[in-house]
Design an enzyme around this catalytic site. Sequence first.
Site, short mmCIF file in Angstrom:
data_model
loop_
_atom_site.label_atom_id
_atom_site.label_comp_id
_atom_site.label_asym_id
_atom_site.label_seq_id
_atom_site.Cartn_x
_atom_site.Cartn_y
_atom_site.Cartn_z
N THR A 69 0.84 -1.18 0.00
CA THR A 69 0.00 0.00 0.00
C THR A 69 0.88 1.24 0.00
O THR A 69 2.09 1.15 -0.21
CB THR A 69 -1.01 -0.08 1.17
OG1 THR A 69 -1.91 1.01 1.06
CG2 THR A 69 -0.35 -0.05 2.53
N LYS A 73 3.34 1.71 -4.11
CA LYS A 73 2.77 1.01 -5.27
C LYS A 73 3.50 1.33 -6.57
O LYS A 73 3.72 0.45 -7.39
CB LYS A 73 1.29 1.33 -5.40
CG LYS A 73 0.44 0.66 -4.34
CD LYS A 73 -1.04 0.93 -4.59
CE LYS A 73 -1.91 0.28 -3.53
NZ LYS A 73 -3.33 0.47 -3.78
N ASP A 109 -5.99 -4.17 -7.67
CA ASP A 109 -6.93 -3.08 -7.34
C ASP A 109 -8.03 -2.96 -8.39
O ASP A 109 -9.18 -2.64 -8.07
CB ASP A 109 -6.18 -1.75 -7.23
CG ASP A 109 -5.44 -1.61 -5.91
OD1 ASP A 109 -5.87 -2.23 -4.92
OD2 ASP A 109 -4.43 -0.88 -5.87
N GLY A 134 -5.93 9.91 -9.39
CA GLY A 134 -4.75 9.37 -8.70
C GLY A 134 -4.59 7.88 -8.99
O GLY A 134 -5.05 7.38 -10.02
N ALA A 136 -5.91 5.16 -7.51
CA ALA A 136 -7.14 4.35 -7.56
C ALA A 136 -7.86 4.59 -8.89
O ALA A 136 -8.44 3.66 -9.48
CB ALA A 136 -8.05 4.71 -6.38
P1 NAP Z 1 -4.31 9.89 -4.71
O1 NAP Z 1 -3.46 9.28 -5.76
O2 NAP Z 1 -3.69 10.78 -3.69
O3 NAP Z 1 -5.51 10.72 -5.46
C1 NAP Z 1 -6.39 11.50 -4.68
C2 NAP Z 1 -7.47 12.09 -5.61
O4 NAP Z 1 -8.40 12.80 -4.77
C3 NAP Z 1 -6.94 13.07 -6.64
O5 NAP Z 1 -7.67 12.95 -7.83
C4 NAP Z 1 -7.22 14.43 -5.97
O6 NAP Z 1 -7.40 15.48 -6.88
C5 NAP Z 1 -8.54 14.13 -5.29
N1 NAP Z 1 -8.78 15.08 -4.20
C6 NAP Z 1 -8.19 15.11 -2.99
N2 NAP Z 1 -8.69 16.14 -2.26
C7 NAP Z 1 -9.59 16.77 -3.05
C8 NAP Z 1 -10.43 17.91 -2.87
N3 NAP Z 1 -10.45 18.60 -1.72
N4 NAP Z 1 -11.25 18.27 -3.89
C9 NAP Z 1 -11.27 17.57 -5.05
N5 NAP Z 1 -10.48 16.49 -5.28
C10 NAP Z 1 -9.67 16.10 -4.29
O7 NAP Z 1 -5.07 8.77 -3.89
P2 NAP Z 1 -5.50 7.28 -4.36
O8 NAP Z 1 -4.45 6.33 -3.94
O9 NAP Z 1 -5.94 7.33 -5.76
O10 NAP Z 1 -6.74 7.05 -3.37
C11 NAP Z 1 -7.94 7.76 -3.59
C12 NAP Z 1 -9.05 7.23 -2.69
O11 NAP Z 1 -9.24 5.86 -2.96
C13 NAP Z 1 -8.73 7.34 -1.20
O12 NAP Z 1 -9.90 7.74 -0.54
C14 NAP Z 1 -8.37 5.92 -0.81
O13 NAP Z 1 -8.72 5.63 0.53
C15 NAP Z 1 -9.24 5.12 -1.75
N6 NAP Z 1 -8.74 3.77 -2.03
C16 NAP Z 1 -9.51 2.72 -1.61
C17 NAP Z 1 -9.11 1.43 -1.85
C18 NAP Z 1 -9.98 0.30 -1.39
O14 NAP Z 1 -9.53 -0.85 -1.42
N7 NAP Z 1 -11.22 0.57 -1.02
C19 NAP Z 1 -7.90 1.19 -2.53
C20 NAP Z 1 -7.14 2.27 -2.95
C21 NAP Z 1 -7.57 3.57 -2.68
P3 NAP Z 1 -6.15 16.40 -7.34
O15 NAP Z 1 -5.46 15.64 -8.43
O16 NAP Z 1 -6.80 17.65 -7.81
O17 NAP Z 1 -5.28 16.60 -6.13
#
Ligand code: NAP
Length: 275
Positions: A69, A73, A109, A134, A136
């Site tokens: 995690t 990754k 994923d 991002g 995910a």
């Molecule tokens: P990441 O790479 O950091 O991407 C975060 C995303 O959220 C980006 O698109 C970012 O937009 C957006 N964001 C953050 N704050 C924001 C705001 N205030 N307004 C609008 N957009 C906002 O994270 P990730 O690894 O992809 O993870 C994203 C989510 O998926 C998290 O909540 C994580 O817990 C969840 N997840 C869940 C699983 C599961 O197994 N259920 C697995 C992986 C991830 P910008 O590009 O504009 O910053």
Amino acid sequence: MNMARQKKRCLIIGDPVEHSLSPRMHNAGYHALAIDDQFLFERQRVSREELRHFIASLRSSTIRGAACTMPHKESLLKFVDYVDPIAARIGAINTLVCEDGLLKGYNTDWLGVVNPLKDKTPLKGKKILILGAGGAARAAIVGLIESGAEVTITNRTADKAIALSQQFAIEVLPWELRSNLQDWDIFVNTTSLGMHPDESETPLPRAKFRAEQIVFETIYFPRETLLLKTARAAGCKTIEGLEMLLHQGLAQFEIFTGHEAPVEAMRIALLHNPD
Ligand code: NAP
């Protein structure tokens, strides 16, 4: 001889990793199949700086594999001897397997997104809006394209959405226009909007869903985000983030053990998490 030493150990590595639900889910699966005398799943904090050393130690260890995690990754791609084609396409590894000193990298994923959705509806030809750009989102894009869906992406930072739209040949929607929900069959939230402690936030404020639409949430803390509450109130089918965690974990379980994963036992372990 100590029985614990004879077991094949699997790990979840990351930083932070203290609150990971993966050990609970995988160990419940071992127990349900009565292979808990052969397998043990543990968490290990590995910082960014420690990753190179950890990988070197993994090669000479008896560890079967590791779920991976944040923040590893993407970095893992340069450390492994083999990258599964779909992990290469996503640009991230969430599953490491050790075989005779060789390290193989996979990504499960995308199955965490696609499999729960396929349980609700066929995906071929469905119009899907992915919110976020991002890691995910990348897994969701690759999985949904593979499934024949028509994928559009929107993100607060437009440049990131445009880059993904060019890389994967998908449509991009300006972030300001995301609340017009008419065009979509399915919404996939991969932003962190609505995650604890900011539970009053949602990526789709003022959303007016139609009952036939499906809403997929990746956030699992809280279990029911404001986005899911709004969608349920409108009569939509919804999929919560714990289902994504479960389904990516089921695929990892099968890679690590070679056994079909016991779905209900692993789901119950996640749902009845006392933490
Ligand atoms: P990441 O790479 O950091 O991407 C975060 C995303 O959220 C980006 O698109 C970012 O937009 C957006 N964001 C953050 N704050 C924001 C705001 N205030 N307004 C609008 N957009 C906002 O994270 P990730 O690894 O992809 O993870 C994203 C989510 O998926 C998290 O909540 C994580 O817990 C969840 N997840 C869940 C699983 C599961 O197994 N259920 C697995 C992986 C991830 P910008 O590009 O504009 O910053």
